[in-house]
Design a protein around this motif. Structure first.
Motif, PDB file in Angstrom:
ATOM      1  N   ALA A  60       0.803  -1.218   0.000  1.00 18.21           N
ATOM      2  CA  ALA A  60       0.000   0.000   0.000  1.00 18.21           C
ATOM      3  C   ALA A  60       0.838   1.270   0.000  1.00 18.21           C
ATOM      4  O   ALA A  60       0.425   2.286  -0.574  1.00 18.21           O
ATOM      5  CB  ALA A  60      -0.926   0.002   1.215  1.00 18.21           C
ATOM      6  N   PHE A  61       1.998   1.256   0.651  1.00 17.21           N
ATOM      7  CA  PHE A  61       2.809   2.477   0.786  1.00 17.21           C
ATOM      8  C   PHE A  61       4.248   2.053   1.006  1.00 17.21           C
ATOM      9  O   PHE A  61       4.571   1.452   2.030  1.00 17.21           O
ATOM     10  CB  PHE A  61       2.300   3.305   1.978  1.00 17.21           C
ATOM     11  CG  PHE A  61       2.845   4.700   2.040  1.00 17.21           C
ATOM     12  CD1 PHE A  61       2.141   5.766   1.502  1.00 17.21           C
ATOM     13  CD2 PHE A  61       4.063   4.960   2.648  1.00 17.21           C
ATOM     14  CE1 PHE A  61       2.644   7.060   1.567  1.00 17.21           C
ATOM     15  CE2 PHE A  61       4.580   6.239   2.726  1.00 17.21           C
ATOM     16  CZ  PHE A  61       3.853   7.299   2.179  1.00 17.21           C
ATOM     17  N   GLY A 102       5.970  -3.205   8.122  1.00 20.61           N
ATOM     18  CA  GLY A 102       6.693  -2.021   7.687  1.00 20.61           C
ATOM     19  C   GLY A 102       7.041  -1.133   8.874  1.00 20.61           C
ATOM     20  O   GLY A 102       6.773  -1.477  10.031  1.00 20.61           O
ATOM     21  N   ASP A 103       7.608   0.016   8.579  1.00 15.19           N
ATOM     22  CA  ASP A 103       8.052   0.954   9.609  1.00 15.19           C
ATOM     23  C   ASP A 103       6.898   1.875   9.985  1.00 15.19           C
ATOM     24  O   ASP A 103       6.843   3.041   9.592  1.00 15.19           O
ATOM     25  CB  ASP A 103       9.255   1.749   9.088  1.00 15.19           C
ATOM     26  CG  ASP A 103       9.843   2.678  10.142  1.00 15.19           C
ATOM     27  OD1 ASP A 103       9.447   2.572  11.327  1.00 15.19           O
ATOM     28  OD2 ASP A 103      10.686   3.527   9.777  1.00 15.19           O
ATOM     29  N   ARG A 104       5.972   1.348  10.763  1.00 20.53           N
ATOM     30  CA  ARG A 104       4.759   2.104  11.102  1.00 20.53           C
ATOM     31  C   ARG A 104       5.048   3.366  11.907  1.00 20.53           C
ATOM     32  O   ARG A 104       4.241   4.310  11.902  1.00 20.53           O
ATOM     33  CB  ARG A 104       3.779   1.213  11.860  1.00 20.53           C
ATOM     34  CG  ARG A 104       4.293   0.712  13.198  1.00 20.53           C
ATOM     35  CD  ARG A 104       3.274  -0.168  13.918  1.00 20.53           C
ATOM     36  NE  ARG A 104       3.065  -1.439  13.246  1.00 20.53           N
ATOM     37  CZ  ARG A 104       2.150  -2.327  13.644  1.00 20.53           C
ATOM     38  NH1 ARG A 104       1.373  -2.081  14.678  1.00 20.53           N
ATOM     39  NH2 ARG A 104       2.025  -3.475  13.004  1.00 20.53           N
ATOM     40  N   MET A 112      -0.279   5.310  14.393  1.00 19.42           N
ATOM     41  CA  MET A 112       0.165   4.068  15.031  1.00 19.42           C
ATOM     42  C   MET A 112      -0.905   3.521  15.964  1.00 19.42           C
ATOM     43  O   MET A 112      -1.145   2.304  16.007  1.00 19.42           O
ATOM     44  CB  MET A 112       1.461   4.300  15.798  1.00 19.42           C
ATOM     45  CG  MET A 112       2.705   4.373  14.924  1.00 19.42           C
ATOM     46  SD  MET A 112       4.204   4.623  15.905  1.00 19.42           S
ATOM     47  CE  MET A 112       4.244   3.128  16.884  1.00 19.42           C
ATOM     48  N   ARG A 113      -1.575   4.402  16.696  1.00 13.11           N
ATOM     49  CA  ARG A 113      -2.652   3.952  17.593  1.00 13.11           C
ATOM     50  C   ARG A 113      -3.798   3.345  16.791  1.00 13.11           C
ATOM     51  O   ARG A 113      -4.388   2.335  17.207  1.00 13.11           O
ATOM     52  CB  ARG A 113      -3.170   5.135  18.421  1.00 13.11           C
ATOM     53  CG  ARG A 113      -2.243   5.580  19.536  1.00 13.11           C
ATOM     54  CD  ARG A 113      -3.011   6.398  20.559  1.00 13.11           C
ATOM     55  NE  ARG A 113      -2.102   7.078  21.476  1.00 13.11           N
ATOM     56  CZ  ARG A 113      -1.797   8.358  21.426  1.00 13.11           C
ATOM     57  NH1 ARG A 113      -2.332   9.131  20.496  1.00 13.11           N
ATOM     58  NH2 ARG A 113      -0.975   8.896  22.287  1.00 13.11           N
ATOM     59  N   GLU A 114      -4.135   3.959  15.655  1.00 12.65           N
ATOM     60  CA  GLU A 114      -5.204   3.426  14.808  1.00 12.65           C
ATOM     61  C   GLU A 114      -4.840   2.047  14.275  1.00 12.65           C
ATOM     62  O   GLU A 114      -5.680   1.135  14.220  1.00 12.65           O
ATOM     63  CB  GLU A 114      -5.472   4.385  13.638  1.00 12.65           C
ATOM     64  CG  GLU A 114      -6.080   5.711  14.025  1.00 12.65           C
ATOM     65  CD  GLU A 114      -7.532   5.608  14.448  1.00 12.65           C
ATOM     66  OE1 GLU A 114      -8.153   4.547  14.248  1.00 12.65           O
ATOM     67  OE2 GLU A 114      -8.056   6.588  14.991  1.00 12.65           O
ATOM     68  N   ILE A 115      -3.571   1.877  13.888  1.00 16.63           N
ATOM     69  CA  ILE A 115      -3.106   0.580  13.397  1.00 16.63           C
ATOM     70  C   ILE A 115      -3.213  -0.478  14.495  1.00 16.63           C
ATOM     71  O   ILE A 115      -3.736  -1.578  14.284  1.00 16.63           O
ATOM     72  CB  ILE A 115      -1.656   0.678  12.878  1.00 16.63           C
ATOM     73  CG1 ILE A 115      -1.603   1.526  11.588  1.00 16.63           C
ATOM     74  CG2 ILE A 115      -1.070  -0.714  12.637  1.00 16.63           C
ATOM     75  CD1 ILE A 115      -0.199   1.852  11.131  1.00 16.63           C
TER      76      ILE A 115
END
Length: 239
Positions: A60-61, A102-104, A112-115
């Motif tokens: 995705a990114f 990946g490097d979130r 990061m909290r949403e992930i």
């Protein structure tokens, strides 16, 4: 009945390419191309689950995407946050487990909290394992694994002579996941673009001309049929 007409791959990975070209061809802002691409993600997840694919990894990114124009990066990261907030309940309901590789940390604390919330809410999913590669680069992944191994060896907690492929793979973002059986790239481009370089050692490849926002169940079915006709040898010679 699987649309592949043969064996269904356990793990499909997709390089989703063509959002920008799709938008430019229609005289639309690039952000709308990415939004249309998010709709294709939804269709593809549903199609993979329906076909019996167990694992789906979406590129995705990439780590290189941070070099794109700031406005496009803001649109992409904003769409990511929106997707995480709006889709997580549906993913959980449909039995789809979401994990991010990946490097979130590069996305900041809020994202990061949403992930982490999305991963927690969907953790019980067993119908499909969905991996989304965000701020991901395969070379960075391999170097990070090598550094971790070097630190362990230096600390005396790892004997370098005991290191094998399985132990190395256990240091990658994809630790505990099966390697991809099939890698699909859309938009007609025919390269990996720093995606799953270690994991792709014996993957089959399908390159499709369709731009990602137009991708749907029929395109996936075509790729699965192509895969189903192939003989996988894993380096072994036959005949």
């Amino acid at each position: 009945m699987p649309a592949s007409g043969g064996a269904v791959p356990e793990h499909v990975a997709i390089i989703m390419d063509g959002n920008r070209r799709w938008a430019e061809a229609r005289g639309l802002p690039v952000a709308l191309g990415h939004k249309a691409g998010a709709e294709a993600v939804r269709r593809t997840i549903e199609a993979c689950a329906a076909q019996g694919v167990g694992w789906l990894t979406l590129f995705a990114f990439s780590s290189e995407n941070w070099l794109r124009p700031a406005e496009e990066v803001r649109a992409l990261t904003g769409l990511l946050r929106l997707y995480l907030r709006s889709e997580v309940a549906t993913l959980a309901k449909e039995g789809i487990r979401l994990r991010v590789i990946g490097d979130r940390a590069r996305f900041g604390t809020d994202t990061m909290r949403e992930i982490e919330r999305a991963e927690t809410v969907t953790a019980g999913g067993t119908r499909l394992n969905l991996n989304v590669a965000l701020s991901y680069g395969a070379r960075d992944e391999i170097v990070a694994a090598a550094r971790a191994i070097a630190r362990a060896a230096q600390a005396g907690t790892l004997d370098p002579e005991s290191l094998d492929e399985a132990a190395f793979a256990g240091r990658l973002f994809t630790a505990g996941m099966p390697d991809p059986d099939l890698i699909i790239r859309t938009s007609g481009e025919q390269r990996l673009s720093n995606f799953l370089l270690w994991q792709a050692a014996y993957a089959e490849f399908v390159f499709q001309e369709v731009l990602w926002p137009d991708y749907g169940a029929e395109h996936l079915a075509r790729a699965l049929r192509d895969y189903g006709r192939r003989e996988r040898r894993y380096g072994a010679r036959t005949g």
